[in-house]
Design an enzyme around this catalytic site. Structure first.
Site, short mmCIF file in Angstrom:
data_model
loop_
_atom_site.label_atom_id
_atom_site.label_comp_id
_atom_site.label_asym_id
_atom_site.label_seq_id
_atom_site.Cartn_x
_atom_site.Cartn_y
_atom_site.Cartn_z
N ASP A 68 -52.62 27.71 -17.38
CA ASP A 68 -52.83 27.02 -18.65
C ASP A 68 -54.32 26.68 -18.74
OD1 ASP A 68 -50.21 25.26 -20.21
OD2 ASP A 68 -52.24 25.41 -21.02
N ASP A 73 -54.53 26.35 -24.55
CA ASP A 73 -54.05 25.17 -25.23
C ASP A 73 -54.81 24.94 -26.54
OD1 ASP A 73 -54.13 21.72 -25.03
OD2 ASP A 73 -52.25 22.82 -24.80
N GLU A 123 -52.22 29.03 -27.98
CA GLU A 123 -51.35 28.09 -28.69
C GLU A 123 -52.08 27.71 -29.96
OE1 GLU A 123 -49.21 23.72 -28.16
OE2 GLU A 123 -51.33 24.05 -27.67
N HIS A 154 -42.53 22.88 -23.25
CA HIS A 154 -42.61 21.49 -22.76
C HIS A 154 -42.93 20.50 -23.87
CE1 HIS A 154 -46.59 23.00 -23.18
NE2 HIS A 154 -47.07 21.79 -23.11
N ASP A 155 -43.17 21.00 -25.09
CA ASP A 155 -43.48 20.14 -26.24
C ASP A 155 -42.32 20.06 -27.24
OD1 ASP A 155 -46.95 21.24 -26.52
OD2 ASP A 155 -46.06 19.59 -25.38
O1 TEU Z 1 -49.88 20.88 -27.65
C1 TEU Z 1 -50.52 20.87 -28.87
C2 TEU Z 1 -49.57 20.59 -29.92
O2 TEU Z 1 -49.58 21.15 -30.93
C3 TEU Z 1 -48.58 19.58 -29.58
O3 TEU Z 1 -49.19 18.38 -29.50
C4 TEU Z 1 -47.56 19.52 -30.60
O4 TEU Z 1 -48.06 19.37 -31.83
C5 TEU Z 1 -46.70 18.41 -30.42
O5 TEU Z 1 -46.56 18.03 -29.15
C6 TEU Z 1 -45.42 18.86 -30.91
O6 TEU Z 1 -44.63 17.83 -30.71
C7 TEU Z 1 -50.71 21.15 -26.55
C8 TEU Z 1 -49.90 21.01 -25.27
O7 TEU Z 1 -48.88 21.96 -25.29
C9 TEU Z 1 -49.37 19.60 -25.25
O8 TEU Z 1 -48.48 19.41 -24.17
C10 TEU Z 1 -50.54 18.65 -25.13
O9 TEU Z 1 -50.08 17.34 -25.23
C11 TEU Z 1 -51.55 18.91 -26.25
O10 TEU Z 1 -51.81 20.29 -26.48
C12 TEU Z 1 -52.89 18.33 -25.85
O11 TEU Z 1 -53.39 19.08 -24.77
#
Ligand code: TEU
Length: 589
Positions: free
Chosen positions: A105, A213, A286, A359-360
């Protein structure tokens, strides 16, 4: 004389399946209740038996863990809670020995505020690294630190202002996520060169690529006259999708998403890091709030940017005008329509990543399927079937291969995620009561995907011998690897078959995609075609029984070979009639 191995095609990842490991929740080897790299190494049989080709490892770098590792304080080291650099080298070697690859990542839109770079940058306005981040004075006519003195009215993704005041230098710094995740200033070429050097360091160490990310946030819109950043729109209909709370703050989206130099930076990165290397690497960006048109710009191989992106259209379908926490109903028909839009949109030029969870996001069977005991297994299989047989590279989030479900969080104390905690506080400050605030978090909260991996039915699901950092889901007694490993009807076995089909069937990898329109929006069908070979995927994505898939040539398909089914061999039929969450795959030609 042993024949020369086939050269790896540049687009090898089109026939690959990627498995996402969230290290904190995968497997704990030392009993501290937190997953770690030795724990992952002890469970590689599971991944090899599943048949996946690539492991995407969420961040394992040194970090204060405010955002579970997406806040990095040292890019060249492993956080002690996860292990050591030697452990990581061991994991890379283990995976390569099993014919699998490792994708790291890459979190370079922001660092942790504990990173040396930021420590230097905040030390004084004249520090050589001051311009490595976004520092701005208080809004004209305001005193720093006072309410309303923030340089712009932007909100962060974690329900706060996107600016934090630093009394030491009497200026504010920008952070689209937590205050401990300051934005790097990619306008500064020193920043970009430092990032490219770090990426080359990891690739030289044997890593096979990067998941990048929020990579579409690295270029910000900076106006020349008057020089600077502008306030965002508060409220308003055309807000950018996602977690920003535009009821209280301005929407930074138009100023930080897909900025004017984002493609220039990605092309520069490609030249500095990837272009000179042999085939065999993978890059996935992403990119929240991305349109099909933008997706094409990022993934068109002729442009030399990214192999694929994670776009958010289908995971924002249940986000209302108020954003992520404004939960609105959605149907599998909405999901299938969104996936089809991207299939048609990417065409033969771009390339899709295929995912329903990570994970989000909350667990996909709970969100898009039916996680009741009666339907959980079939709907997990049906969702996986339609996803994996679309055109693109499938991503399996740890536990979805078992059909893991959303967690029964009693109250906010059962959760750990900074995003949920901030949203909960914001909801209470808007006058919602605890139950109302928890409702959206139970449905959409990221911790739903972060409960420990369920290896067996023992107290802590075989995840740890200690006490897990977040509670194990109570359904682990029945939903676990040990129970499913040798069960041919399990969700796990079905994922194995889907991956096998992708590895054996070129039509799954390279075939065209065509939706078969049907009247009943609970039933969906599409056909993949390649060189006279055809694959029909037909599915009842509802808990209703005996729904007909009234395809014009149903009778012909019923004579074709049934390759896969979520409900076993169907009885003799004149028409294609499907039970609840029944999906079938027919092949001919
Ligand atoms: O996620 C970015 C992102 O778009 C998320 O914040 C998303 O909008 C939200 O969580 C949806 O619920 C990335 C990573 O995947 C996330 O885990 C991190 O918290 C974020 O960036 C900051 O690095």
């Amino acid at each position: 004389m042993t024949p020369e191995p086939e050269p790896t095609p540049r687009d090898w990842w089109k026939s690959a399946v990627v498995y996402q490991v969230y290290p904190r929740s995968f497997a704990d080897s030392d009993g501290d209740g937190i997953g770690d790299i030795p724990g992952i190494r002890q469970h590689l049989d599971h991944l090899e038996n599943l048949g996946v080709d690539v492991v995407w490892l969420s961040p394992i770098y040194r970090s204060p863990m405010d955002d579970n590792g997406y806040d990095i304080s040292d890019y060249h080291d492993v956080d002690p809670s996860f292990g050591t650099l030697d452990d990581l080298d061991g994991l890379i070697a283990d995976l390569h020995a099993r014919g699998m690859k490792l994708v790291m990542d890459l979190v370079v839109n922001h660092t942790s505020s504990a990173h040396q770079w930021f420590q230097e940058s905040r030390s004084s306005r004249d520090d050589p690294k001051r311009d490595w981040y976004w520092w701005r004075p208080a809004r004209p006519g305001h005193t720093g630190g006072e309410p309303g003195a923030e340089p712009t009215n932007w909100g962060s993704a974690f329900s706060e202002s996107a600016w934090t005041y630093d009394p030491g230098t009497d200026e504010y710094y920008l952070h689209i996520f937590a205050a401990s995740q300051p934005e790097l200033n990619w306008e500064n070429p020193e920043v970009r060169q430092a990032v490219y050097a770090m990426m080359n360091w990891w690739l030289d160490r044997g890593v096979d690529g990067f998941r990048m990310d929020v990579i579409n946030l690295i270029s910000k819109v900076v106006h020349d006259d008057p020089p600077d950043l502008r306030d965002g729109v508060v409220g308003g209909p055309d807000r950018q999708a996602g977690p920003i709370d535009t009821v209280r703050f301005g929407d930074p989206g138009p100023y930080v998403l897909h900025g004017p130099r984002v493609h220039e930076f990605l092309q520069e990165m490609h030249q500095a890091v990837f272009a000179h290397r042999p085939a065999g690497l993978l890059t996935v960006g992403e990119t929240p709030a991305t349109t099909v048109e933008q997706g094409l710009l990022y993934t068109d191989p002729a442009r030399g940017e990214l192999d694929m992106v994670f776009q958010f259209e289908h995971v924002d379908l249940d986000s209302g005008p108020g954003g992520k926490w404004d939960v609105v109903p959605m149907t599998p028909a909405d999901l299938m329509a969104s996936l089809a839009r991207w299939q048609e949109g990417m065409g033969d030029v771009g390339w899709n990543s295929l995912y329903l969870g990570n994970h989000d996001q909350p667990r996909c069977v709970s969100r898009f399927g039916d996680d009741s005991p009666e339907h959980r297994v079939r709907s997990a299989k049906a969702l996986a079937t339609v996803l994996h047989l679309h055109r693109g590279t499938p991503y399996i989030y740890q536990g979805d291969e078992l059909g893991m479900t959303n967690a029964p969080f009693r109250d906010i104390h059962d959760t750990r995620d900074i995003e949920s905690h901030n949203a909960y506080r914001a909801a209470l400050s808007r006058g919602l009561d605890a139950e109302q605030a928890m409702a959206a978090i139970r449905y959409k909260g990221r911790d739903n995907a972060r409960t420990p991996m369920q290896w067996d039915a023992t107290e802590h699901a075989g995840f740890t011998t200690g006490f897990p950092w977040i509670e194990v889901h109570p359904d682990h007694v029945t939903v676990n690897v040990a129970t499913q490993a040798d069960d041919p009807d399990s969700v796990l076995a079905h994922h194995r078959r889907l991956i096998e089909l992708r590895h054996q069937e070129p039509v799954v990898v390279h075939g065209s995609f065509a939706t078969v329109p049907l009247d009943d929006d609970r039933v969906h069908a599409f056909v993949r075609r390649l060189d006279g070979r055809e694959l029909l995927v037909v599915a009842n994505l509802s808990s209703d029984d005996a729904l007909e898939a009234a395809l014009p040539d149903a009778a012909d398909w019923l004579d074709a070979e049934l390759v896969l089914s979520t409900a076993g061999q169907p009885d003799e039929q004149e028409r294609i009639v499907l039970g609840p969450w029944e999906a079938r795959v027919y092949r001919r030609g």
